[in-house]
Design a protein around this motif. Structure first.
Motif, PDB file in Angstrom:
ATOM      1  N   VAL A  36     -63.547  20.842 -40.096  1.00  0.00           N
ATOM      2  CA  VAL A  36     -62.525  21.444 -41.157  1.00  0.00           C
ATOM      3  C   VAL A  36     -60.948  21.054 -40.681  1.00  0.00           C
ATOM      4  O   VAL A  36     -60.859  20.949 -39.522  1.00  0.00           O
ATOM      5  N   GLN A  37     -60.276  21.015 -41.759  1.00  0.00           N
ATOM      6  CA  GLN A  37     -58.885  20.505 -41.394  1.00  0.00           C
ATOM      7  C   GLN A  37     -57.925  21.373 -42.227  1.00  0.00           C
ATOM      8  O   GLN A  37     -58.017  21.673 -43.481  1.00  0.00           O
ATOM      9  N   THR A  38     -57.354  22.525 -41.718  1.00  0.00           N
ATOM     10  CA  THR A  38     -56.600  23.555 -42.361  1.00  0.00           C
ATOM     11  C   THR A  38     -55.235  22.653 -42.957  1.00  0.00           C
ATOM     12  O   THR A  38     -54.601  22.047 -42.482  1.00  0.00           O
ATOM     13  N   VAL A  40     -58.992  26.163 -51.727  1.00  0.00           N
ATOM     14  CA  VAL A  40     -57.854  27.091 -51.872  1.00  0.00           C
ATOM     15  C   VAL A  40     -58.400  28.333 -51.150  1.00  0.00           C
ATOM     16  O   VAL A  40     -59.009  29.147 -51.867  1.00  0.00           O
ATOM     17  N   ARG A  41     -57.672  28.782 -50.034  1.00  0.00           N
ATOM     18  CA  ARG A  41     -57.880  29.958 -49.309  1.00  0.00           C
ATOM     19  C   ARG A  41     -57.127  31.245 -49.723  1.00  0.00           C
ATOM     20  O   ARG A  41     -57.457  32.289 -49.997  1.00  0.00           O
ATOM     21  N   SER A  61     -52.605  28.009 -48.727  1.00  0.00           N
ATOM     22  CA  SER A  61     -53.135  27.799 -47.456  1.00  0.00           C
ATOM     23  C   SER A  61     -54.486  27.541 -48.032  1.00  0.00           C
ATOM     24  O   SER A  61     -55.369  28.054 -48.871  1.00  0.00           O
ATOM     25  N   GLY A  62     -55.079  26.301 -47.452  1.00  0.00           N
ATOM     26  CA  GLY A  62     -56.544  25.595 -47.922  1.00  0.00           C
ATOM     27  C   GLY A  62     -57.021  24.798 -46.701  1.00  0.00           C
ATOM     28  O   GLY A  62     -56.616  25.118 -45.640  1.00  0.00           O
ATOM     29  N   GLY A 105     -54.297  21.018 -60.664  1.00  0.00           N
ATOM     30  CA  GLY A 105     -54.643  19.655 -60.145  1.00  0.00           C
ATOM     31  C   GLY A 105     -55.294  19.636 -58.863  1.00  0.00           C
ATOM     32  O   GLY A 105     -56.212  18.734 -58.717  1.00  0.00           O
ATOM     33  N   LEU A 106     -55.201  20.649 -58.054  1.00  0.00           N
ATOM     34  CA  LEU A 106     -55.821  20.711 -56.630  1.00  0.00           C
ATOM     35  C   LEU A 106     -57.378  20.897 -57.039  1.00  0.00           C
ATOM     36  O   LEU A 106     -58.124  20.474 -56.165  1.00  0.00           O
TER      37      LEU A 106
END
Length: 218
Positions: free
Chosen positions: A148-150, A178-179, A197-198, A168-169
């Motif tokens: 995982v890459q924050t 998207v967190r 934050s994602g 768009g995301l």
């Protein structure tokens, strides 16, 4: 007139004719029919082989179609979960989405992905004991191939730009979770600061399917 000589001559003539016919069969018709039989057997063998080759071709074509589906699925998975972090490519994708949303290049004030970290899969729940007592400590999490890459990003713009950016995301080629999203206004102006934050994910390439013995033999 000697009837006995005539009868003997007729018998001898008949024997000669039979012998001649037998010799003709052996010398002419026999080999010819044998050759015809061999040709028929060869034709039947060729037909059987053609049918077998046609069946193998059909199976190989079906395998080729399945392999095409597998390759397309592999390409899709590689886009969703790339084998490397590819931060330059990720920055380019985020910049393109922000531009389409209406943000200027200077409106992205923060874009900081972290280094990929191994992601552990949730551990299965502990099995209850026979007497219903506490089974003790829960088992440890199971290691996973995913990393995982924050990602943290901050953008300055209006409400419409923020809405289009989030939309768009969702259409990003690689998986982006998207967190959290927070919006804050700059005084009485319509300018909004959006903080996102994602997380994105990195996974090893999907191994190519191995050929089975049938396809190798074909």
């Amino acid at each position: 007139m000697n009837l006995r000589s005539t009868s003997a001559t007729a018998v001898i003539g008949s024997l000669v004719l039979l012998l001649t016919g037998a010799l003709g069969w052996v010398l002419l018709l026999g080999p010819t029919l044998a050759h015809v039989g061999e040709q028929r057997e060869a034709a039947e063998a060729a037909a059987d082989r053609s049918a077998l080759l046609a069946l193998q071709l059909t199976r190989l074509q079906a395998k080729a179609e399945d392999l095409g589906d597998t390759e397309r699925a592999e390409e899709r998975l590689a886009a969703l979960f790339p084998p490397t972090a590819d931060q330059p490519g990720f920055f380019e994708q985020i910049g393109e989405i922000a531009r389409e949303a209406g943000y200027a290049p200077g409106d992205i004030t923060t874009l900081s992905p972290s280094a990929p970290a191994p992601l552990a899969a949730p551990a299965p729940p502990p099995s209850p004991t026979e007497d219903g007592s506490d089974p003790g400590a829960a088992p440890a999490a199971v290691p996973s191939d995913l990393a995982v890459q924050t990602v943290a990003m901050t953008l300055e713009g209006g409400y419409d730009e923020a809405r289009r950016m989030l939309r768009g995301l969702e259409r990003l080629d690689r998986a982006f979770l998207v967190r959290s999203v927070s919006l804050s206004a700059d005084g009485d102006s319509s300018n909004l600061t959006m903080s996102i934050s994602g997380a994105t994910y990195v996974a090893p390439p999907v191994p190519s399917p191995a050929l089975d013995e049938t396809s190798q033999a074909g």
